[in-house]
Each structure stands twice: as C-alpha cells, then as structure tokens.
Design a protein around this motif. Structure first.
Motif, PDB file in Angstrom:
ATOM      1  N   VAL A 178     -41.804  -2.554 -74.204  1.00 14.64           N
ATOM      2  CA  VAL A 178     -40.799  -1.585 -73.768  1.00 14.64           C
ATOM      3  C   VAL A 178     -41.370  -0.177 -73.872  1.00 14.64           C
ATOM      4  O   VAL A 178     -41.840   0.224 -74.932  1.00 14.64           O
ATOM      5  CB  VAL A 178     -39.514  -1.717 -74.615  1.00 14.64           C
ATOM      6  N   SER A 179     -41.321   0.555 -72.751  1.00 17.79           N
ATOM      7  CA  SER A 179     -41.742   1.957 -72.735  1.00 17.79           C
ATOM      8  C   SER A 179     -40.565   2.890 -72.965  1.00 17.79           C
ATOM      9  O   SER A 179     -40.700   3.904 -73.638  1.00 17.79           O
ATOM     10  CB  SER A 179     -42.400   2.305 -71.393  1.00 17.79           C
ATOM     11  N   GLU A 180     -39.413   2.548 -72.373  1.00 15.92           N
ATOM     12  CA  GLU A 180     -38.204   3.351 -72.514  1.00 15.92           C
ATOM     13  C   GLU A 180     -37.007   2.419 -72.622  1.00 15.92           C
ATOM     14  O   GLU A 180     -36.986   1.358 -72.013  1.00 15.92           O
ATOM     15  CB  GLU A 180     -37.988   4.259 -71.300  1.00 15.92           C
ATOM     16  N   ILE A 181     -35.990   2.870 -73.371  1.00 15.39           N
ATOM     17  CA  ILE A 181     -34.745   2.100 -73.484  1.00 15.39           C
ATOM     18  C   ILE A 181     -33.577   3.068 -73.585  1.00 15.39           C
ATOM     19  O   ILE A 181     -33.676   4.095 -74.254  1.00 15.39           O
ATOM     20  CB  ILE A 181     -34.783   1.132 -74.685  1.00 15.39           C
ATOM     21  N   ASP A 182     -32.521   2.770 -72.855  1.00 20.42           N
ATOM     22  CA  ASP A 182     -31.306   3.579 -72.877  1.00 20.42           C
ATOM     23  C   ASP A 182     -30.112   2.637 -72.944  1.00 20.42           C
ATOM     24  O   ASP A 182     -30.081   1.613 -72.258  1.00 20.42           O
ATOM     25  CB  ASP A 182     -31.168   4.422 -71.595  1.00 20.42           C
ATOM     26  N   GLY A 183     -29.115   2.990 -73.741  1.00 16.31           N
ATOM     27  CA  GLY A 183     -27.891   2.216 -73.797  1.00 16.31           C
ATOM     28  C   GLY A 183     -27.064   2.425 -72.541  1.00 16.31           C
ATOM     29  O   GLY A 183     -27.064   3.513 -71.958  1.00 16.31           O
ATOM     30  N   LEU A 184     -26.385   1.384 -72.100  1.00 14.68           N
ATOM     31  CA  LEU A 184     -25.486   1.440 -70.948  1.00 14.68           C
ATOM     32  C   LEU A 184     -24.063   1.172 -71.421  1.00 14.68           C
ATOM     33  O   LEU A 184     -23.859   0.412 -72.365  1.00 14.68           O
ATOM     34  CB  LEU A 184     -25.887   0.391 -69.907  1.00 14.68           C
ATOM     35  N   PRO A 185     -23.072   1.757 -70.765  1.00 16.56           N
ATOM     36  CA  PRO A 185     -21.684   1.515 -71.190  1.00 16.56           C
ATOM     37  C   PRO A 185     -21.257   0.078 -70.928  1.00 16.56           C
ATOM     38  O   PRO A 185     -21.731  -0.561 -69.989  1.00 16.56           O
ATOM     39  CB  PRO A 185     -20.879   2.500 -70.338  1.00 16.56           C
ATOM     40  N   SER A 186     -20.370  -0.408 -71.773  1.00 11.99           N
ATOM     41  CA  SER A 186     -19.849  -1.758 -71.611  1.00 11.99           C
ATOM     42  C   SER A 186     -18.619  -1.928 -72.491  1.00 11.99           C
ATOM     43  O   SER A 186     -18.563  -1.390 -73.593  1.00 11.99           O
ATOM     44  CB  SER A 186     -20.888  -2.792 -71.998  1.00 11.99           C
ATOM     45  N   GLU A 187     -17.689  -2.707 -71.998  1.00  9.60           N
ATOM     46  CA  GLU A 187     -16.469  -2.977 -72.762  1.00  9.60           C
ATOM     47  C   GLU A 187     -16.640  -4.143 -73.730  1.00  9.60           C
ATOM     48  O   GLU A 187     -16.209  -4.087 -74.870  1.00  9.60           O
ATOM     49  CB  GLU A 187     -15.327  -3.314 -71.799  1.00  9.60           C
ATOM     50  N   ARG A 188     -17.282  -5.223 -73.272  1.00 13.82           N
ATOM     51  CA  ARG A 188     -17.272  -6.480 -74.014  1.00 13.82           C
ATOM     52  C   ARG A 188     -18.585  -6.851 -74.664  1.00 13.82           C
ATOM     53  O   ARG A 188     -18.616  -7.671 -75.580  1.00 13.82           O
ATOM     54  CB  ARG A 188     -16.896  -7.616 -73.061  1.00 13.82           C
ATOM     55  N   ASP A 189     -19.677  -6.335 -74.155  1.00 12.87           N
ATOM     56  CA  ASP A 189     -20.984  -6.711 -74.660  1.00 12.87           C
ATOM     57  C   ASP A 189     -21.796  -5.440 -74.878  1.00 12.87           C
ATOM     58  O   ASP A 189     -21.241  -4.357 -74.904  1.00 12.87           O
ATOM     59  CB  ASP A 189     -21.683  -7.681 -73.706  1.00 12.87           C
ATOM     60  N   GLN A 190     -23.078  -5.571 -75.023  1.00 13.29           N
ATOM     61  CA  GLN A 190     -23.931  -4.400 -75.196  1.00 13.29           C
ATOM     62  C   GLN A 190     -25.092  -4.537 -74.220  1.00 13.29           C
ATOM     63  O   GLN A 190     -25.738  -5.590 -74.151  1.00 13.29           O
ATOM     64  CB  GLN A 190     -24.430  -4.308 -76.635  1.00 13.29           C
ATOM     65  N   ASN A 191     -25.336  -3.479 -73.464  1.00  9.06           N
ATOM     66  CA  ASN A 191     -26.365  -3.501 -72.433  1.00  9.06           C
ATOM     67  C   ASN A 191     -27.339  -2.358 -72.630  1.00  9.06           C
ATOM     68  O   ASN A 191     -26.949  -1.261 -73.037  1.00  9.06           O
ATOM     69  CB  ASN A 191     -25.726  -3.390 -71.043  1.00  9.06           C
ATOM     70  N   PHE A 192     -28.591  -2.622 -72.298  1.00 10.47           N
ATOM     71  CA  PHE A 192     -29.637  -1.614 -72.383  1.00 10.47           C
ATOM     72  C   PHE A 192     -30.448  -1.625 -71.093  1.00 10.47           C
ATOM     73  O   PHE A 192     -30.805  -2.686 -70.587  1.00 10.47           O
ATOM     74  CB  PHE A 192     -30.593  -1.913 -73.552  1.00 10.47           C
ATOM     75  N   ARG A 193     -30.745  -0.435 -70.583  1.00  9.80           N
ATOM     76  CA  ARG A 193     -31.668  -0.287 -69.449  1.00  9.80           C
ATOM     77  C   ARG A 193     -33.058  -0.144 -70.048  1.00  9.80           C
ATOM     78  O   ARG A 193     -33.277   0.682 -70.934  1.00  9.80           O
ATOM     79  CB  ARG A 193     -31.299   0.945 -68.635  1.00  9.80           C
ATOM     80  N   ILE A 194     -33.984  -0.966 -69.569  1.00  9.84           N
ATOM     81  CA  ILE A 194     -35.338  -0.996 -70.119  1.00  9.84           C
ATOM     82  C   ILE A 194     -36.350  -0.712 -69.026  1.00  9.84           C
ATOM     83  O   ILE A 194     -36.245  -1.236 -67.920  1.00  9.84           O
ATOM     84  CB  ILE A 194     -35.627  -2.381 -70.748  1.00  9.84           C
ATOM     85  N   LEU A 195     -37.331   0.101 -69.363  1.00 15.77           N
ATOM     86  CA  LEU A 195     -38.511   0.303 -68.525  1.00 15.77           C
ATOM     87  C   LEU A 195     -39.685  -0.267 -69.314  1.00 15.77           C
ATOM     88  O   LEU A 195     -39.923   0.130 -70.466  1.00 15.77           O
ATOM     89  CB  LEU A 195     -38.732   1.781 -68.227  1.00 15.77           C
ATOM     90  N   SER A 196     -40.373  -1.228 -68.699  1.00 16.45           N
ATOM     91  CA  SER A 196     -41.508  -1.850 -69.395  1.00 16.45           C
ATOM     92  C   SER A 196     -42.781  -1.058 -69.136  1.00 16.45           C
ATOM     93  O   SER A 196     -42.828  -0.196 -68.257  1.00 16.45           O
ATOM     94  CB  SER A 196     -41.699  -3.298 -68.937  1.00 16.45           C
ATOM     95  N   ASP A 197     -43.810  -1.390 -69.884  1.00 11.78           N
ATOM     96  CA  ASP A 197     -45.091  -0.705 -69.709  1.00 11.78           C
ATOM     97  C   ASP A 197     -45.736  -0.999 -68.361  1.00 11.78           C
ATOM     98  O   ASP A 197     -46.614  -0.278 -67.918  1.00 11.78           O
ATOM     99  CB  ASP A 197     -46.044  -1.041 -70.853  1.00 11.78           C
ATOM    100  N   THR A 198     -45.275  -2.053 -67.673  1.00 12.98           N
ATOM    101  CA  THR A 198     -45.809  -2.381 -66.343  1.00 12.98           C
ATOM    102  C   THR A 198     -45.006  -1.713 -65.230  1.00 12.98           C
ATOM    103  O   THR A 198     -45.318  -1.889 -64.063  1.00 12.98           O
ATOM    104  CB  THR A 198     -45.812  -3.903 -66.111  1.00 12.98           C
ATOM    105  N   GLY A 199     -43.928  -0.997 -65.602  1.00 13.44           N
ATOM    106  CA  GLY A 199     -43.089  -0.333 -64.613  1.00 13.44           C
ATOM    107  C   GLY A 199     -41.873  -1.138 -64.184  1.00 13.44           C
ATOM    108  O   GLY A 199     -41.069  -0.667 -63.378  1.00 13.44           O
ATOM    109  N   SER A 200     -41.720  -2.343 -64.721  1.00  9.14           N
ATOM    110  CA  SER A 200     -40.543  -3.146 -64.393  1.00  9.14           C
ATOM    111  C   SER A 200     -39.301  -2.513 -65.006  1.00  9.14           C
ATOM    112  O   SER A 200     -39.333  -2.049 -66.141  1.00  9.14           O
ATOM    113  CB  SER A 200     -40.691  -4.567 -64.938  1.00  9.14           C
ATOM    114  N   ARG A 201     -38.212  -2.522 -64.227  1.00  4.21           N
ATOM    115  CA  ARG A 201     -36.928  -2.030 -64.725  1.00  4.21           C
ATOM    116  C   ARG A 201     -36.015  -3.230 -64.943  1.00  4.21           C
ATOM    117  O   ARG A 201     -35.800  -4.026 -64.030  1.00  4.21           O
ATOM    118  CB  ARG A 201     -36.327  -1.037 -63.751  1.00  4.21           C
ATOM    119  N   LEU A 202     -35.503  -3.351 -66.158  1.00  4.08           N
ATOM    120  CA  LEU A 202     -34.738  -4.521 -66.564  1.00  4.08           C
ATOM    121  C   LEU A 202     -33.458  -4.100 -67.276  1.00  4.08           C
ATOM    122  O   LEU A 202     -33.341  -2.966 -67.733  1.00  4.08           O
ATOM    123  CB  LEU A 202     -35.573  -5.370 -67.531  1.00  4.08           C
TER     124      LEU A 202
END
Length: 87
Positions: free
Chosen positions: A28-52
């Motif tokens: 993981v190169s970058e991680i940011d929390g995303l809003p959610s009512e029921r669960d917990q979500n994170f936006r991830i940028l990997s070292d290869t440039g993949s966005r997950l």
C-alpha cells in the motif's frame, strides 16, 4: 439487540494497511477512509498504481446482504449499466 451500523468495524489506517498487505499480497502506497453506514471502507493506491477498495464488513452483517453487495459490485466491475441490471 444492536444494529449492524452500531457494530460497524473500527480499524485504524495502519490496521487496514496490514490487512490489505497480508491478505492480498500488495504494498500500500496510500490509504484513505471512505464514508459508510454499515461497514468500513478504505481507498487504496498500491505501489504498482492499482486503485482498490478494501471493504471490511461487520461480523453481524447477514450473509444475504453481503452477497447482494458483492453481486452489485461485480456488475459494476463488468461494465453493466443501470438499464441492464440485474446481472
């Protein structure tokens, strides 16, 4: 009885990074929390440039709800448009 929203996961950013790297063999190169009512979500940028997105569901969430969410995400991933649903 507690609701799913009251029991939503509460992982820190570093804990989410560890989960993502350990479970999915990414760096993981970058991680940011995303809003959610029921669960917990994170936006991830990997070292290869993949966005997950890392989605951490509540342990009290019903399996049928998770299945519905996964099927909807698969439709979006596969390029479905709202007029072509259900997949």
């Amino acid at each position: 009885m507690s609701s799913v929203a009251e029991n939503r996961p509460r992982f820190s950013g570093p804990e989410a990074v560890s989960l993502a790297e350990d479970l999915f063999d990414i760096t993981v190169s970058e991680i940011d929390g995303l809003p959610s009512e029921r669960d917990q979500n994170f936006r991830i940028l990997s070292d290869t440039g993949s966005r997950l997105v890392l989605k951490i569901s509540s342990a009290s969430e019903e399996a049928a709800v998770l299945d519905l969410q996964h099927r909807a995400l698969e439709c979006l991933r596969d390029g479905a448009t709202p007029g072509s649903w259900p997949c």
